[in-house]
Design an enzyme around this catalytic site. Structure first.
Site, PDB file in Angstrom:
ATOM      1  N   THR A 199       0.835  -1.188   0.000  1.00 18.64           N
ATOM      2  CA  THR A 199       0.000   0.000   0.000  1.00 18.64           C
ATOM      3  C   THR A 199       0.874   1.244   0.000  1.00 18.64           C
ATOM      4  O   THR A 199       1.788   1.366   0.817  1.00 18.64           O
ATOM      5  CB  THR A 199      -0.925   0.002   1.234  1.00 18.64           C
ATOM      6  OG1 THR A 199      -1.821  -1.102   1.135  1.00 18.64           O
ATOM      7  CG2 THR A 199      -1.714   1.294   1.330  1.00 18.64           C
ATOM      8  N   GLN A 237      -3.619  -6.581  -7.432  1.00 17.80           N
ATOM      9  CA  GLN A 237      -4.139  -7.242  -6.238  1.00 17.80           C
ATOM     10  C   GLN A 237      -5.493  -6.639  -5.868  1.00 17.80           C
ATOM     11  O   GLN A 237      -5.622  -5.420  -5.710  1.00 17.80           O
ATOM     12  CB  GLN A 237      -3.196  -7.091  -5.046  1.00 17.80           C
ATOM     13  CG  GLN A 237      -3.646  -7.954  -3.870  1.00 17.80           C
ATOM     14  CD  GLN A 237      -2.903  -7.675  -2.581  1.00 17.80           C
ATOM     15  OE1 GLN A 237      -3.022  -6.601  -2.024  1.00 17.80           O
ATOM     16  NE2 GLN A 237      -2.141  -8.655  -2.110  1.00 17.80           N
ATOM     17  N   HIS A 273      -6.467 -10.651  -2.335  1.00 17.24           N
ATOM     18  CA  HIS A 273      -5.808 -10.430  -1.048  1.00 17.24           C
ATOM     19  C   HIS A 273      -6.591 -11.175   0.023  1.00 17.24           C
ATOM     20  O   HIS A 273      -7.602 -10.703   0.523  1.00 17.24           O
ATOM     21  CB  HIS A 273      -5.747  -8.939  -0.734  1.00 17.24           C
ATOM     22  CG  HIS A 273      -4.758  -8.572   0.339  1.00 17.24           C
ATOM     23  ND1 HIS A 273      -4.198  -9.499   1.180  1.00 17.24           N
ATOM     24  CD2 HIS A 273      -4.218  -7.376   0.696  1.00 17.24           C
ATOM     25  CE1 HIS A 273      -3.360  -8.899   2.013  1.00 17.24           C
ATOM     26  NE2 HIS A 273      -3.358  -7.596   1.724  1.00 17.24           N
ATOM     27  N   TYR A 333      -7.535  -8.639   6.359  1.00 21.44           N
ATOM     28  CA  TYR A 333      -8.582  -7.960   5.599  1.00 21.44           C
ATOM     29  C   TYR A 333      -9.775  -8.910   5.377  1.00 21.44           C
ATOM     30  O   TYR A 333      -9.838  -9.981   5.967  1.00 21.44           O
ATOM     31  CB  TYR A 333      -8.002  -7.391   4.310  1.00 21.44           C
ATOM     32  CG  TYR A 333      -6.952  -6.340   4.603  1.00 21.44           C
ATOM     33  CD1 TYR A 333      -7.284  -5.167   5.283  1.00 21.44           C
ATOM     34  CD2 TYR A 333      -5.611  -6.551   4.261  1.00 21.44           C
ATOM     35  CE1 TYR A 333      -6.311  -4.222   5.598  1.00 21.44           C
ATOM     36  CE2 TYR A 333      -4.640  -5.613   4.579  1.00 21.44           C
ATOM     37  CZ  TYR A 333      -4.997  -4.446   5.254  1.00 21.44           C
ATOM     38  OH  TYR A 333      -4.044  -3.517   5.586  1.00 21.44           O
ATOM     39  N   GLY A 392       9.295  -6.941  -0.572  1.00 23.50           N
ATOM     40  CA  GLY A 392       8.636  -5.660  -0.467  1.00 23.50           C
ATOM     41  C   GLY A 392       9.601  -4.499  -0.359  1.00 23.50           C
ATOM     42  O   GLY A 392       9.855  -3.788  -1.333  1.00 23.50           O
TER      43      GLY A 392
END
Length: 361
Positions: free
Chosen positions: A25, A98, A174, A179, A310
């Protein structure tokens, strides 16, 4: 044994190497959810990795959790993402969008309709969230009706079709990090009494229906899912049945013929080995905080087919080149992770930049 620079076929596409840019994000989308102009440059800079998985992208207004995250369900979103996918493809890369529904990890101030978040059950995560007015406690979400759950499956299906229309090579669901998909899996977030709650089979139903719907819409070879077995964050607790839950879920997902399974692993190693045995297609493993000298270790042992990264991919547009020549890596600037301008987004220096600066001196 294959190494990190060996090409691999993933679903129906050929990748130039086995390194993946993990979804991260960045909160730099425009107010209407379209990717900013800088997003095309950001992703294109990193197109040398085998596969880019984009930041989490909401499939609906209800799916948004954080400020200025992108969507993929309007014509404007599609046009915005097309500039990104074109830029990546023009640089020789491959990109999956995603699809992320935040569920209860949302605040009304962060969404376009300013409504209460939705979730499997009316249970708050018990943590604060950043909003335009600063940190605020996340309100208790509204429990989705059974019809709303089914509509959300349809929202995922529609968003996947729009992502492919925008030029994406595929989509990744995801299903990790606390989430919506994982909220359905966890008894601490799901106390439903309908077919989406209670037993392992019922709690897995939403994830499986989403994956199946997308595979039907765009093809299984363009469909993937990310999971984080055993993760405990934001009130997520999968309970004592966690191992049995993922044995069932992975086994059922395996039957769908998806392009890949992406595991964010920070738990019990035996569970990861068990998943490898049950999954018969490409497996991507992400180990948060993995040191540089362990890059390629899971591929070398055959545990993974690809590995995702990442922070190193974020801070090093030329991540692959630096690995090939053993060059030092830029350190990621945490202060610029979320929101802002090009600083910490598209301005990280490459080896060529450094050489040019040295020559100028």
């Amino acid at each position: 044994m294959s190494d990190i620079f060996t090409p691999v076929t993933l679903g129906g596409i050929e990748l130039q190497n086995r390194l993946v840019m993990a979804p991260m994000t960045r909160s730099r989308a425009n107010a209407d959810g379209t990717p900013s102009k800088l997003a095309a440059e950001y992703y294109a800079q990193r197109a040398a990795v085998g596969l880019i998985v984009t930041e989490g992208t909401q499939p609906s207004d209800d799916g948004q959790g954080y400020l200025t995250t992108p969507g993929i369900y309007t014509d404007a979103h599609v046009e915005g993402w097309r500039t990104v996918t074109d830029a990546v493809h023009n640089n020789g890369g491959r990109i999956f969008v995603q699809l992320m529904h935040a569920g209860r990890m949302s605040h009304p101030d962060n969404t376009p309709h300013h409504r209460q978040g939705v979730a499997p059950s009316a249970i708050a995560p018990g943590v604060p969230m950043f909003t335009s007015t600063g940190m605020q406690d996340i309100p208790t979400p509204r429990a989705m009706t059974t019809d709303e759950v089914r509509q959300t499956v349809a929202d995922f299906r529609y968003a996947a079709r729009r992502a492919v229309e925008a030029g994406a090579d595929g989509v990744e669901v995801h299903g990790a990090n606390g989430y919506l998909v994982q909220q359905f899996l966890a008894p601490s977030a799901n106390i439903r009494s309908d077919e989406y709650g209670g037993s392992i089979e019922n709690r897995s139903r939403f994830a499986l229906e989403v994956a199946r719907a997308i595979a039907e819409e765009i093809g299984a070879d363009r469909t993937a899912i990310r999971l984080s077995p055993g993760i405990t964050m934001w009130g997520i607790d999968e309970g004592t049945e966690g191992s049995a839950l993922y044995r069932h879920l992975v086994g059922e997902l395996d039957k769908l013929g998806l392009a890949y399974l992406h595991i964010m692993h920070s738990g019990v190693e035996e569970r990861l080995v068990d998943i490898r045995k049950r999954w018969h297609r490409a497996l991507i493993i992400n180990r948060p905080g993995r040191p540089r000298d362990e890059i390629g270790a899971d591929i070398a042992t055959g545990l993974a087919d690809l590995e995702s990264y990442g922070q190193m991919a974020l801070a090093n547009p030329d991540f692959i080149d630096r690995l090939k020549v053993g060059a030092p890596m830029n350190e990621a600037d945490r202060a610029t992770y979320f929101g802002g301008t090009e600083k910490g987004f598209t301005d990280y220096p490459t080896l060529i930049d450094a050489a040019t600066d040295k020559e100028a001196v």
